[in-house]
Design a protein around this motif. Structure first.
Motif, mmCIF file in Angstrom:
data_model
loop_
_atom_site.group_PDB
_atom_site.id
_atom_site.type_symbol
_atom_site.label_atom_id
_atom_site.label_comp_id
_atom_site.label_asym_id
_atom_site.label_seq_id
_atom_site.Cartn_x
_atom_site.Cartn_y
_atom_site.Cartn_z
ATOM 1 N N GLY A 8 0.877 -1.218 0.113
ATOM 2 C CA GLY A 8 0.256 0.398 0.104
ATOM 3 C C GLY A 8 0.536 1.774 0.235
ATOM 4 N N PRO A 9 -0.192 2.429 -0.180
ATOM 5 C CA PRO A 9 0.687 3.611 0.053
ATOM 6 C C PRO A 9 2.271 3.686 1.060
ATOM 7 C CG PRO A 9 -1.737 4.195 0.229
ATOM 8 C CD PRO A 9 -0.745 2.748 -0.044
ATOM 9 N N ALA A 13 2.616 9.718 1.489
ATOM 10 C CA ALA A 13 1.900 9.555 0.333
ATOM 11 C C ALA A 13 0.363 9.762 -0.101
ATOM 12 C CB ALA A 13 2.294 7.867 -0.623
ATOM 13 N N ALA A 15 -2.989 9.260 -1.203
ATOM 14 C CA ALA A 15 -4.695 7.172 -1.121
ATOM 15 C C ALA A 15 -5.186 8.191 -1.449
ATOM 16 C CB ALA A 15 -3.534 7.278 0.414
ATOM 17 N N LYS A 16 -6.449 6.969 -1.350
ATOM 18 C CA LYS A 16 -7.625 6.923 -1.266
ATOM 19 C C LYS A 16 -8.263 5.758 -0.435
ATOM 20 C CE LYS A 16 -11.887 6.981 -4.307
ATOM 21 N NZ LYS A 16 -12.260 7.601 -5.940
ATOM 22 N N VAL A 26 -1.200 9.826 3.144
ATOM 23 C CA VAL A 26 -0.778 8.826 4.874
ATOM 24 C C VAL A 26 -0.098 9.577 5.870
ATOM 25 C CG1 VAL A 26 -0.185 6.072 5.425
ATOM 26 C CG2 VAL A 26 -1.022 6.931 2.876
ATOM 27 N N ARG A 53 -5.837 2.345 -1.226
ATOM 28 C CA ARG A 53 -4.823 2.390 -2.214
ATOM 29 C C ARG A 53 -4.338 3.593 -2.948
ATOM 30 N NH1 ARG A 53 -6.563 4.554 -6.576
ATOM 31 N NH2 ARG A 53 -9.060 4.921 -7.172
ATOM 32 N N PRO A 54 -2.793 3.720 -3.053
ATOM 33 C CA PRO A 54 -2.445 4.693 -3.840
ATOM 34 C C PRO A 54 -3.263 4.662 -4.826
ATOM 35 C CG PRO A 54 -1.244 2.350 -4.377
ATOM 36 C CD PRO A 54 -2.029 2.612 -3.908
ATOM 37 N N LEU A 55 -3.225 7.131 -5.431
ATOM 38 C CA LEU A 55 -3.716 7.383 -6.657
ATOM 39 C C LEU A 55 -2.769 7.369 -7.908
ATOM 40 C CD1 LEU A 55 -4.379 10.960 -5.143
ATOM 41 C CD2 LEU A 55 -6.225 8.825 -5.228
ATOM 42 N N SER A 56 -3.930 6.889 -8.433
ATOM 43 C CA SER A 56 -3.038 6.593 -10.086
ATOM 44 C C SER A 56 -2.437 8.215 -10.422
ATOM 45 C CB SER A 56 -4.096 6.371 -11.922
ATOM 46 O OG SER A 56 -5.000 7.571 -11.605
ATOM 47 N N GLU A 60 -3.620 11.250 -9.183
ATOM 48 C CA GLU A 60 -2.416 12.777 -8.427
ATOM 49 C C GLU A 60 -2.613 13.683 -8.597
ATOM 50 O OE1 GLU A 60 1.773 12.441 -6.027
ATOM 51 O OE2 GLU A 60 0.454 10.343 -7.190
#
Length: 76
Positions: A8-9, A13, A15-16, A26, A53-56, A60
């Motif tokens: 995960g992020p 970072a 994140a969503k 985060v 989850r991280p952003l695309s 971002e």
């Protein structure tokens, strides 16, 4: 076998939180939860790690641009 790979992020970072649909930064993880702070500041919220989850790259860029535009409007 132990793994030092982070899933995960990472801290700092964007994140969503897919459970709430909110996006933030985060800040850390405590007690099996991920702490996320709104981009403009404010109170952190706890999220389930499996739902973060991280952003695309597109998400971002869009988020950073919206934040920047919002900051510009506040100074007018």
């Amino acid at each position: 076998m132990a793994s030092n790979q982070q899933i995960g992020p990472g801290i700092g970072a964007l994140a969503k939180d897919t459970a709430s649909g909110r996006i933030g930064v985060v800040m850390g993880a405590v007690g099996g939860r991920v702490q996320i702070r709104p981009i403009g500041g404010g109170r952190e919220w706890d999220a389930v790690p499996d739902k973060v989850r991280p952003l695309s790259a597109r998400e971002e860029l869009s988020t950073r641009l919206a934040t920047r535009n919002g900051n510009s409007r506040e100074r007018l």
